[in-house]
Design an enzyme around this catalytic site. Structure first.
Site, short mmCIF file in Angstrom:
data_model
loop_
_atom_site.label_atom_id
_atom_site.label_comp_id
_atom_site.label_asym_id
_atom_site.label_seq_id
_atom_site.Cartn_x
_atom_site.Cartn_y
_atom_site.Cartn_z
N TYR A 127 -29.98 1.45 -15.05
CA TYR A 127 -29.70 2.44 -13.96
C TYR A 127 -28.47 3.24 -14.44
CZ TYR A 127 -28.73 4.61 -9.32
OH TYR A 127 -28.67 5.57 -8.33
N ASP A 181 -33.46 5.12 -5.34
CA ASP A 181 -32.48 4.77 -6.19
C ASP A 181 -31.51 3.81 -5.63
OD1 ASP A 181 -33.49 6.20 -8.29
OD2 ASP A 181 -32.03 8.01 -8.21
N GLU A 199 -38.46 7.20 -4.56
CA GLU A 199 -37.75 8.41 -4.20
C GLU A 199 -38.43 9.45 -4.88
OE1 GLU A 199 -33.41 10.01 -5.33
OE2 GLU A 199 -33.55 7.94 -4.68
#
Length: 649
Positions: free
Chosen positions: A346, A108, A11
């Site tokens: 995360y 992500d 990303e």
């Protein structure tokens, strides 16, 4: 024989560098403009979104001019374009796709990450989706985690549902945003941005402001008695006995802090409230110098369970309360700790539980954290059967936000604050319950009843991590029938309080649990398990956008609507786009699509299109007028002054 190469599509550049670092022990990488290349892997990256939906004028140049008569704008087929700022990197990725055998999506692990990667592949003309795989983990991207997860990538087709949900969200937002924004702006002659989540949130803030403005305080009184018997000294509040009996059962289930909070909200309805000053003064005059008899002593041991692990939203709330951090700032710090330092899992998660399979990993983490934090590892119980921590049924796409290790490099002061918050919560969930003795003593003076309360800590349990109970009101050992002298008594004047303005913490609470502000009981139950307003990844950005668009300003830590915001919400009263109930239902539908509960997105989008058409008809028929001079309110002027100051700099 030529080695078939794999493109790892990340990303952002920093994540791409993490992948290269993880793999360079197996193969050497050379750095090129926009990518790294090794013997087997090519690692490239986006800069967030490289592709986006076309604007109305991209379909038809005549739509560049905003006009009520050209609405609604509903494309027969949504089309995309490469963003100007991402054109160079997109071209690099497109050329790389011609050279590789397969693609691993390493963006992500969430709805938006899936959308970013898939749009790049679609726009670049990639055809064979059987050769596309998904890299998916909730752990921090350490070299070990990257190598481990690359060995078990999953076919991208398993995440089609997530992509469909992302498309539905993006297309619905486009339809509502483009049409409603243009309609309101053209109708009332000033730029009004409208969005299905941001406008619902703005409505809450405006409605709260109206409640505060229209609030009329009502005085009420408490009578406090002071009782003494030698060295024993106690104070208690007069109460209406019938109100106490009515609420005793409910109070048994609450801790002291919650009870006090409830009484604060109740005001006049509190069992301690006296409406007439004369009545309060009469009680004082009667009891002074008299005898207070202990009529009842209620004492019990209370076990207070540890809090749940953090989700992003609950962490943002806590950081706002403790440090005054905005939701956006907390998210940014979490991203740094996740991407740069590899110290958090995360962060963009709504889950507050872990997979039972993570129990061994938790034990390892606790041992590592015990080198840095002062806590007794022997008191920690890691049990995969503990449903408050390990519950597969309550996991979303990611598990709760937890630490991933101890710092190897220096952290900024703010990064350290967030890291320690997460670590302390992680340690606390494995500690025993906090145990304290809760005591209530009922006194009788003449015909009047008084109540004294106190807590005595028996075992701090998990609160040891936070320094024990917040406050202990100690009571002496008392027995029924004991007699005390009323050495003093006084009237304490109080008044009902308006609701507080929203802070980042309190509005995030509502966004995550929208059912709390919905009056319709049936709808409340439906939405209790829904996602609320927005997602963990978007809530901070929504609050930021409301301030940027000059709908909301910060006064100290509070969110205050501008007159422009109040006008917009007034105009949209009764509209779905401004209604928390319907917006939450939309978010629930998106979640259903993401989880595979709905096969397609057409039904959802047809509902949105139908609503947009109805909305436009009502706006066109409206005869309301927007007075621009209304914008000269205090808070709006404050924003303008700040902007002018920045320009002068």
């Amino acid at each position: 024989m030529e080695i078939k190469k794999i493109l790892l599509l990340c990303e952002k550049p920093s994540v791409a560098r993490d992948f290269v670092k993880a793999l360079e022990s197996f193969e050497k990488f050379r750095s090129f403009d926009g990518f790294f290349e090794g013997a087997r892997y090519i690692v490239s990256w986006a800069y967030g979104h490289l592709c986006d939906l076309k604007e109305p004028e991209d379909y038809d140049q005549t739509l560049k001019k905003w006009n009520l008569e050209t609405l609604p704008i509903i494309p027969q087929r949504f089309e995309y374009k490469v963003l100007k700022q991402g054109a160079k990197q997109f071209k690099i990725i497109k050329e790389l796709l011609q050279r590789v055998d397969s693609v691993y999506i390493c963006t992500d692990c969430g709805r938006e990450g899936e959308l970013i990667a898939r749009l790049i592949l679609f726009q670049a003309g990639w055809k064979d989706w059987s050769r596309v795989y998904r890299f998916w983990t909730s752990e921090a991207l350490t070299s070990e985690v990257i190598r481990k997860t690359l060995m078990k990538v999953r076919p991208a087709v398993e995440f089609d549902r997530l992509f469909k949900s992302a498309l539905a969200r993006q297309w619905a937002d486009w339809l509502v945003g483009i049409n409603c924004t243009r309609a309101i702006t053209c109708k009332y002659g000033d730029l009004f941005t409208v969005g299905r989540v941001q406008t619902a949130v703005l409505s809450l803030i405006v409605e709260r402001e109206a409640e505060i403005r229209n609030f009329k305080p009502t005085p009420y009184y408490n009578v406090q008695g002071f009782f003494a018997q030698g060295e024993k000294k106690v104070s208690g509040l007069y109460f209406e006995k019938k109100k106490l009996e009515k609420t005793e059962r409910e109070e048994d289930e609450e801790d002291e802090e919650n009870e006090n909070e409830e009484e604060k909200k109740e005001g006049l309805h509190s069992k301690f409230a006296i409406r007439e000053k004369e009545v309060a003064e009469r009680i004082v005059s009667v009891i002074k110098g008299k005898v207070a008899i202990v009529k009842k002593v209620r004492s019990k041991i209370v076990l207070e369970k540890p809090p749940l692990l953090f989700s992003l939203t609950t962490l943002q709330q806590e950081a706002n309360k403790l440090f005054g951090f905005s939701a956006a700032k907390t998210l940014e710090l979490c991203q740094n700790l996740y991407e740069k330092h590899h110290l958090l899992s995360y962060p963009r998660t709504e889950a507050q539980h872990l997979d039972p399979a993570q129990a061994k990993e938790c034990l390892r983490l606790l041992k590592e954290l015990s080198q840095v934090f002062k806590f007794d590892l022997r008191k920690c119980t890691v049990d995969a059967g503990n449903k408050r921590v390990f519950d597969l049924a309550k996991l979303t796409d990611h598990h709760a936000l937890i630490p991933q290790g101890v710092p190897r490099n220096p952290l900024t002061e703010d990064e350290r604050k967030i890291y320690e918050l997460v670590c302390r919560r992680f340690i606390a969930v494995f500690y025993p319950d906090c145990k304290y003795r809760k005591t209530e003593v009922e006194f009788e003076v003449e015909v009047y009843s008084f109540l004294a309360r106190g807590n005595v800590l028996v075992d701090a349990g998990w609160r040891e991590i936070y320094g024990g109970l917040k406050s202990d009101v100690l009571l002496p050992l008392l027995r029924e029938g004991e007699r005390f002298k009323v050495v003093d008594a006084k009237v304490v004047k109080k008044q009902t309080q308006p609701p507080s303005r929203y802070t980042d913490a309190s509005i995030l609470e509502v966004m995550a649990k929208a059912y709390k502000v919905i009056k319709d009981e049936g709808l409340r139950q439906v939405l209790k398990e829904a996602s609320g307003l927005g997602t963990p990844a978007t809530r901070a950005e929504i609050l930021k956008k409301l301030q940027k668009k000059q709908y909301v300003v910060k006064s100290s830590k509070y969110l205050v609507p501008t007159p422009k915001a109040e006008f917009l919400v007034k105009m949209l009263k009764g509209e779905k786009v401004a209604d928390v109930s319907y917006t939450a239902i939309w978010e629930r539908e998106l979640e259903r699509i993401a989880r595979g509960g709905v096969s397609g997105i057409s039904h959802f989008l047809e509902d949105v299109k139908r609503y947009v058409v109805e909305f436009l008809e009502r706006i066109k028929e409206s005869d309301a007028v927007y007075q621009k001079e209304e914008k000269k309110g205090y808070y709006y002027a404050k924003v303008k002054k700040r902007q002018q100051k920045k320009k002068r700099r």
